[in-house]
Design an enzyme around this catalytic site. Structure first.
Site, mmCIF file in Angstrom:
data_model
loop_
_atom_site.group_PDB
_atom_site.id
_atom_site.type_symbol
_atom_site.label_atom_id
_atom_site.label_comp_id
_atom_site.label_asym_id
_atom_site.label_seq_id
_atom_site.Cartn_x
_atom_site.Cartn_y
_atom_site.Cartn_z
ATOM 1 N N LYS A 54 1.118 -1.234 -0.067
ATOM 2 C CA LYS A 54 0.361 -0.179 0.182
ATOM 3 C C LYS A 54 0.548 1.526 0.220
ATOM 4 O O LYS A 54 0.237 2.694 -0.373
ATOM 5 C CB LYS A 54 -0.612 0.063 1.488
ATOM 6 N N GLY A 55 2.078 1.041 0.745
ATOM 7 C CA GLY A 55 2.350 2.391 0.578
ATOM 8 C C GLY A 55 3.214 3.040 -0.495
ATOM 9 O O GLY A 55 3.282 4.220 -0.470
ATOM 10 N N GLU A 72 8.334 1.852 -6.229
ATOM 11 C CA GLU A 72 8.432 1.293 -4.878
ATOM 12 C C GLU A 72 7.966 3.089 -3.344
ATOM 13 O O GLU A 72 8.469 3.831 -3.972
ATOM 14 C CB GLU A 72 9.243 0.929 -3.878
ATOM 15 N N ASP A 73 7.470 2.443 -2.569
ATOM 16 C CA ASP A 73 7.577 3.735 -1.398
ATOM 17 C C ASP A 73 9.192 3.618 -0.890
ATOM 18 O O ASP A 73 9.523 4.981 -0.844
ATOM 19 C CB ASP A 73 6.529 3.695 -0.466
ATOM 20 N N ASP A 85 15.017 -0.536 1.047
ATOM 21 C CA ASP A 85 15.356 -0.799 2.370
ATOM 22 C C ASP A 85 16.440 -1.923 2.086
ATOM 23 O O ASP A 85 17.823 -1.595 1.661
ATOM 24 C CB ASP A 85 14.570 -1.479 3.094
ATOM 25 N N LYS A 98 16.986 3.900 1.139
ATOM 26 C CA LYS A 98 17.897 3.666 2.372
ATOM 27 C C LYS A 98 19.288 2.820 2.188
ATOM 28 O O LYS A 98 18.615 1.546 2.944
ATOM 29 C CB LYS A 98 16.471 3.046 3.381
ATOM 30 N N ASP A 133 3.770 3.773 6.504
ATOM 31 C CA ASP A 133 3.303 3.570 7.561
ATOM 32 C C ASP A 133 4.276 3.065 8.740
ATOM 33 O O ASP A 133 5.467 2.506 8.843
ATOM 34 C CB ASP A 133 1.786 2.709 7.241
ATOM 35 N N ARG A 145 0.082 6.880 6.758
ATOM 36 C CA ARG A 145 0.232 7.799 5.644
ATOM 37 C C ARG A 145 0.031 7.833 5.384
ATOM 38 O O ARG A 145 0.157 9.062 4.297
ATOM 39 C CB ARG A 145 -1.139 6.162 5.076
#
Length: 182
Positions: A45-46, A101-102, A105, A133, A161, A167
Site C-alpha cells: 500500500k505504501g 516503490e515507497d 530498504d 535507504k 506507515d 500514511r
C-alpha cells in the site's frame, strides 16, 4: 486531540519538496520512455500516494497495475521473508515494466519482485522509488529512479506507515522512537 504530527521527531521532506522532486523524476521517465508505453506497477500500500502523483506528472502513455507484497507486518524491520499478497492482473511478456516503490530498504522485497517478474519475460524492468535507504541494504540492488536518499531512521508519511498509521501525512518525517518501541 492527538495529532499525528506530535509523533514526529522531525520533518525530512515537505509536501512542496516531494512535489518538486516527483516532477523531476516524471520528466526523466518521460524522456527515457518517450516512444514506449510502460506498465507502471504500484507496490501496495505504501507507494499509492507517490504512484498517483508520479503518474499525474508524466506526459507519456503509461498503463497501471498493482501488486501487494508483505515483508514487514507490524514491525519496524523487514522479516527477510517476502510473500505476494496480490499479483498483477495481466501478462507483462514483452512489455517495459517500472516498479513503483515507497522505499528500498534491505532490498529483499525488490530482489523478490524483480526475480518473480523476470520469469514472465518482460522487455525491461526498472525501479522507481520515493525513498532509498542504502545504509540498511543487505541485497545488492539499487533503484533506477529515486526521489530521496534517507539515513537509517524510521520514516513515515506520504504512504509510508507504522502499523498502518501515518500514511496520510502529506510529508515525510522521522517517527519518534518511543512511538514504535512500546
Amino acid at each position: 486531540m492527538n495529532s499525528m504530527y506530535q509523533d514526529l521527531e522531525k520533518v525530512l521532506f515537505s509536501k512542496e519538496q516531494i512535489a518538486e522532486r516527483i516532477k523531476e523524476i516524471a520528466k526523466t521517465i518521460d524522456n527515457d520512455y518517450q516512444d514506449k508505453r510502460p506498465i507502471m506497477v504500484a507496490i501496495l500500500k505504501g507507494s499509492v500516494m507517490f504512484y498517483a502523483d508520479l503518474l499525474r506528472e508524466m506526459q507519456i502513455h503509461a498503463e497501471m497495475d498493482f501488486m501487494a507484497i508483505s515483508s514487514y507486518g507490524n514491525s519496524t524491520k523487514s522479516s527477510g521473508e517476502v510473500k505476494m499478497v496480490k499479483d498483477l492482473d495481466r501478462s507483462i511478456e514483452g512489455r517495459d515494466i517500472i516498479i513503483v516503490e515507497d522505499i528500498v530498504d534491505t532490498g529483499y522485497t525488490l530482489k523478490y519482485l524483480k526475480s518473480t517478474l523476470k520469469t514472465r519475460n518482460p522487455a525491461s524492468i526498472k525501479v522507481c522509488t520515493l525513498l532509498n535507504k542504502p545504509a540498511r541494504r543487505i541485497v545488492d540492488i539499487e533503484p533506477d529512479y529515486c526521489c530521496f536518499n534517507v539515513g537509517d531512521e524510521f520514516v513515515v508519511g506520504y504512504g509510508l506507515d507504522y502499523a498502518q498509521l501515518y500514511r496520510n501525512l502529506p510529508l515525510i518525517g522521522v517517527l519518534k522512537k518511543e512511538v514504535y518501541s512500546k
